[in-house]
Design a protein around this motif. Structure first.
Motif, mmCIF file in Angstrom:
data_model
loop_
_atom_site.group_PDB
_atom_site.id
_atom_site.type_symbol
_atom_site.label_atom_id
_atom_site.label_comp_id
_atom_site.label_asym_id
_atom_site.label_seq_id
_atom_site.Cartn_x
_atom_site.Cartn_y
_atom_site.Cartn_z
ATOM 1 N N SER A 169 39.399 33.137 40.740
ATOM 2 C CA SER A 169 39.278 34.548 41.077
ATOM 3 C C SER A 169 39.461 35.359 39.797
ATOM 4 O O SER A 169 39.988 34.859 38.802
ATOM 5 C CB SER A 169 40.351 34.940 42.096
ATOM 6 N N GLU A 170 39.046 36.619 39.841
ATOM 7 C CA GLU A 170 39.106 37.457 38.635
ATOM 8 C C GLU A 170 39.609 38.852 39.001
ATOM 9 O O GLU A 170 39.125 39.468 39.953
ATOM 10 C CB GLU A 170 37.707 37.558 38.028
ATOM 11 N N ASP A 201 36.421 41.983 46.337
ATOM 12 C CA ASP A 201 35.441 42.737 45.562
ATOM 13 C C ASP A 201 34.134 42.901 46.323
ATOM 14 O O ASP A 201 33.052 42.588 45.824
ATOM 15 C CB ASP A 201 35.189 42.119 44.177
ATOM 16 N N VAL A 202 34.241 43.437 47.532
ATOM 17 C CA VAL A 202 33.042 43.800 48.297
ATOM 18 C C VAL A 202 32.535 45.148 47.781
ATOM 19 O O VAL A 202 33.219 45.846 47.026
ATOM 20 C CB VAL A 202 33.335 43.858 49.815
ATOM 21 N N GLN A 207 33.567 50.005 45.180
ATOM 22 C CA GLN A 207 32.960 50.982 44.286
ATOM 23 C C GLN A 207 32.583 52.270 45.005
ATOM 24 O O GLN A 207 32.279 53.270 44.373
ATOM 25 C CB GLN A 207 31.741 50.361 43.611
ATOM 26 N N TRP A 208 32.613 52.262 46.345
ATOM 27 C CA TRP A 208 32.243 53.453 47.110
ATOM 28 C C TRP A 208 33.441 54.348 47.399
ATOM 29 O O TRP A 208 33.279 55.549 47.566
ATOM 30 C CB TRP A 208 31.611 53.061 48.431
ATOM 31 N N VAL A 209 34.631 53.753 47.502
ATOM 32 C CA VAL A 209 35.808 54.555 47.828
ATOM 33 C C VAL A 209 36.262 55.337 46.610
ATOM 34 O O VAL A 209 35.928 54.997 45.469
ATOM 35 C CB VAL A 209 36.966 53.670 48.363
ATOM 36 N N THR A 210 37.014 56.392 46.864
ATOM 37 C CA THR A 210 37.563 57.204 45.783
ATOM 38 C C THR A 210 39.074 57.212 45.902
ATOM 39 O O THR A 210 39.592 57.576 46.957
ATOM 40 C CB THR A 210 37.031 58.646 45.860
ATOM 41 N N THR A 224 40.680 45.269 42.406
ATOM 42 C CA THR A 224 40.658 44.163 43.364
ATOM 43 C C THR A 224 40.607 42.812 42.653
ATOM 44 O O THR A 224 40.349 42.738 41.459
ATOM 45 C CB THR A 224 39.444 44.308 44.316
ATOM 46 N N MET A 225 40.871 41.774 43.417
ATOM 47 C CA MET A 225 40.695 40.402 42.942
ATOM 48 C C MET A 225 39.319 39.930 43.408
ATOM 49 O O MET A 225 39.090 39.783 44.612
ATOM 50 C CB MET A 225 41.787 39.487 43.500
#
Length: 195
Positions: free
Chosen positions: A182-183, A135-136, A140-143, A148-149
């Motif tokens: 992790s989540e 979760d880097v 949120q930037w990619v489309t 993710t974990m």
């Protein structure tokens, strides 16, 4: 000294802090299984690292619990980098019976899987679901935004610092091996497989 996410399997020499990588591998796989995927590929990170071994073991466990036989053709060892995702993800997508979903050992490598899919004219998540790890901010930037974990990196650093301070002051630590949960963060890159 306190180790964070130790690279090898010798976790007894020093106190160490890590995420629940086995659980995370299982949870990522169960998420895809719940959507209806049955051919799930896995591109690990460097397999000599304990975290990647644990994630892969969790994946195998989830498949077994779902009654799905392990298929060694659906597992590739990557490098956790974009190029590894392009190369190893591409190998999976070029199989005669390619996976409908791929789990990647890191978010950066998952972005490489995106590139491999697009190079083959595949749409995410309509043709291929993808799950990453960590979760880097890239997620949120990619489309589409990457499912993710989430690894509890800040919590791991905080707890490791507390342990190191306690040791430096001559105090022992109650547990020499600590794992934080992790989540699963569901975004846009996973969907039921196409019929």
């Amino acid at each position: 000294m306190v180790m964070i996410d130790p690279l090898g399997v010798d976790t007894e020499s020093f106190p160490n802090m890590s995420a629940t990588d086995w659980d995370a591998g299982r949870d990522a796989t169960e998420h895809l299984l719940s959507l209806g995927h049955r051919r799930i590929g896995f591109v690990t990170g460097p397999i000599d690292q304990a975290c990647h071994q644990d994630r892969l073991d969790g994946y195998f466990s989830a498949l077994g619990r779902a009654g799905i036989q392990q298929d060694p053709d659906l597992v590739r060892v990557g490098d956790s980098l974009v190029d590894g995702g392009v190369a190893r993800g591409g190998e999976l997508l070029d199989l005669d019976a390619s996976p409908t979903a791929i789990i990647s050992g890191s978010d950066e490598q998952a972005y490489g899987v995106y590139q491999a899919a697009r190079a083959r004219g595949l749409s995410i998540p309509h043709d291929l679901s993808v799950v990453g790890f960590d979760d880097v901010e890239l997620c949120q930037w990619v489309t589409p935004q990457l499912t993710t974990m989430r690894q509890p990196l800040e919590g791991m650093a905080t707890e490791a610092t507390r342990m190191a301070i306690a040791i430096s002051r001559g105090h022992g630590v109650a547990n020499s091996r600590v794992q934080l949960a992790s989540e699963l963060v569901v975004r846009e890159s996973t969907a039921p497989p196409r019929k």
